[in-house]
Design a protein around this motif. Structure first.
Motif, PDB file in Angstrom:
ATOM      1  N   SER A  33       0.922  -1.122   0.039  1.00  0.00           N
ATOM      2  CA  SER A  33      -0.103  -0.113  -0.013  1.00  0.00           C
ATOM      3  C   SER A  33       0.910   1.160  -0.054  1.00  0.00           C
ATOM      4  N   VAL A  34       0.324   2.266  -0.598  1.00  0.00           N
ATOM      5  CA  VAL A  34       1.068   3.465  -0.632  1.00  0.00           C
ATOM      6  C   VAL A  34       0.077   4.768  -0.389  1.00  0.00           C
ATOM      7  N   VAL A  35       0.225   5.760   0.148  1.00  0.00           N
ATOM      8  CA  VAL A  35      -0.565   7.205   0.129  1.00  0.00           C
ATOM      9  C   VAL A  35       0.385   8.265   0.257  1.00  0.00           C
ATOM     10  N   CYS A  94       4.776  14.151   2.730  1.00  0.00           N
ATOM     11  CA  CYS A  94       4.864  12.823   3.201  1.00  0.00           C
ATOM     12  C   CYS A  94       4.505  11.695   2.267  1.00  0.00           C
ATOM     13  N   ILE A  95       4.934  10.637   1.921  1.00  0.00           N
ATOM     14  CA  ILE A  95       4.896   9.547   1.237  1.00  0.00           C
ATOM     15  C   ILE A  95       4.747   8.556   2.124  1.00  0.00           C
ATOM     16  N   TYR A  96       3.805   7.591   2.344  1.00  0.00           N
ATOM     17  CA  TYR A  96       3.699   6.527   3.216  1.00  0.00           C
ATOM     18  C   TYR A  96       3.463   5.200   2.477  1.00  0.00           C
ATOM     19  N   ALA A  97       4.346   4.077   3.047  1.00  0.00           N
ATOM     20  CA  ALA A  97       4.305   2.847   2.327  1.00  0.00           C
ATOM     21  C   ALA A  97       4.148   1.627   3.510  1.00  0.00           C
ATOM     22  N   GLY A  98       3.256   0.953   3.127  1.00  0.00           N
ATOM     23  CA  GLY A  98       2.908  -0.270   4.082  1.00  0.00           C
ATOM     24  C   GLY A  98       3.481  -1.528   3.288  1.00  0.00           C
ATOM     25  N   THR A  99       3.873  -2.429   4.167  1.00  0.00           N
ATOM     26  CA  THR A  99       4.530  -3.643   3.688  1.00  0.00           C
ATOM     27  C   THR A  99       3.918  -4.873   4.454  1.00  0.00           C
ATOM     28  N   HIS A 100       4.607  -5.939   3.815  1.00  0.00           N
ATOM     29  CA  HIS A 100       4.631  -7.557   4.305  1.00  0.00           C
ATOM     30  C   HIS A 100       6.024  -7.628   4.669  1.00  0.00           C
ATOM     31  N   PRO A 101       6.325  -8.184   5.885  1.00  0.00           N
ATOM     32  CA  PRO A 101       5.269  -8.074   7.172  1.00  0.00           C
ATOM     33  C   PRO A 101       4.695  -6.519   7.388  1.00  0.00           C
ATOM     34  N   ALA A 102       3.831  -6.698   8.282  1.00  0.00           N
ATOM     35  CA  ALA A 102       3.231  -5.341   8.936  1.00  0.00           C
ATOM     36  C   ALA A 102       3.990  -4.346   9.277  1.00  0.00           C
ATOM     37  N   HIS A 103       4.592  -3.446   8.252  1.00  0.00           N
ATOM     38  CA  HIS A 103       5.510  -2.342   8.949  1.00  0.00           C
ATOM     39  C   HIS A 103       4.870  -1.092   8.135  1.00  0.00           C
ATOM     40  N   LEU A 104       5.155  -0.060   8.748  1.00  0.00           N
ATOM     41  CA  LEU A 104       4.878   1.271   7.982  1.00  0.00           C
ATOM     42  C   LEU A 104       6.136   2.331   7.857  1.00  0.00           C
TER      43      LEU A 104
END
Length: 310
Positions: free
Chosen positions: A73-75, A82-92
């Motif tokens: 995910s990204v927003v 700010c650019i945010y990125a969500g990953t696997h495993p669940a980190h931000l």
């Protein structure tokens, strides 16, 4: 205007709808999210091999080197800082320089339920499947975790509060309709909040289908699609038994509609182009909603569709 299509095999680019030719522009593997943002240049592709950005309409791409390879995910913040990125495993992670450098938002790991987040078929780990912001609450970040629920930060991701009570914890997508109004598509139901997740109302109580992947809104109409059960059942004897629903009252009433590929194919992705809604299915089909409200076949790409962006 080109359409970028995230698939199981990477990102395809099409120049026309209906589809006449699909070009593979990133051989990135599974691509859960393709997104653009009003205040920042380019298009972003969150893939299982990294977060990519294109500033030339999807023709060339740069890997932004998020510390975790599997980006779900990204927003971007409304002020583009700010650019945010969500990953696997669940980190931000967050970048404040356009993706050149990344910093982990450690407060996300301090949520009380963090030890409970897991998805058995994904190495028994969870991932940040959805990230959202709203222009009227620019410091607020909304994260949906599969499997782990909905969580909210009021300070650009530094500290977090759980908003998982009353919503199923298998969260696939959180659609932001307003500063405090969201629709969560979950593995067991479609839910809406009007108080930023402090309480949730289930919207699909009148339907037989429970597995929702993503909702979309355009021109005052809400769209959602569901299968009777999870993806492991879609290739069985009964198929996906999918449905597509539309609503003109933010989900209070959901009306089913027929579409090309249904009920065997599940709509997993949405976008809008030239005033029309496009949707993509797990079998690579693109469908288009015509002015009279009917859905027509707009062609195929060579892999199952996960995300769309015009």
């Amino acid at each position: 205007m080109a359409v970028l299509i995230g698939t199981r095999d990477g990102v395809f680019r099409i120049a026309t709808v209906p589809v006449t030719d699909a070009e593979l522009v990133i051989d990135s593997g599974d691509t859960p999210r393709i997104r653009t943002f009003p205040t920042i240049d380019g298009v972003f592709a969150a893939t299982k091999s990294g977060l990519y950005r294109s500033t030339d309409d999807g023709q060339t791409w740069e890997n932004l080197s998020v510390p975790q390879d599997e980006v779900y995910s990204v927003v971007a913040s409304p002020d583009s800082e700010c650019i945010y990125a969500g990953t696997h495993p669940a980190h931000l992670y967050v970048s404040t320089d356009g993706g050149d450098h990344w910093r982990e938002l450690d407060g996300f790991q301090d949520l009380p339920s963090r030890d409970q987040w897991h998805t058995p078929r994904h190495r028994n780990e969870a991932h940040v499947r959805s990230l959202s912001v709203h222009s009227e609450t620019p410091d607020r970040v909304i994260a949906g975790v599969e499997v782990g629920g909905v969580h909210l930060s009021e300070d650009q991701g530094e500290t977090w509060t759980e908003r998982r009570d009353g919503v199923h914890d298998d969260v696939h997508h959180v659609l932001v309709l307003g500063p405090d109004e969201y629709v969560a598509s979950c593995g067991d139901g479609l839910y809406r909040t009007r108080d930023a997740g402090q309480s949730w109302t289930r919207l699909d109580t009148g339907l037989d289908h429970r597995y929702f992947r993503e909702a979309f809104t355009f021109d005052g109409r809400l769209y959602a699609a569901a299968a009777r059960s999870s993806p492991g059942t879609w290739r069985g004897e009964n198929g996906a038994d999918a449905m597509l629903v539309e609503s003109t009252d933010d989900g209070d009433t959901l009306e089913t509609t027929s579409y090309p590929g249904g009920p065997d194919e599940v709509v997993l992705a949405w976008t809008a182009i030239d005033g029309d809604v496009l949707a993509g299915t797990n079998d690579g089909r693109i469908i288009r909603r015509d002015a009279d409200g009917t859905w027509t076949d707009a062609g195929h790409v060579p892999a199952g569709i996960r995300s769309l962006s015009a």
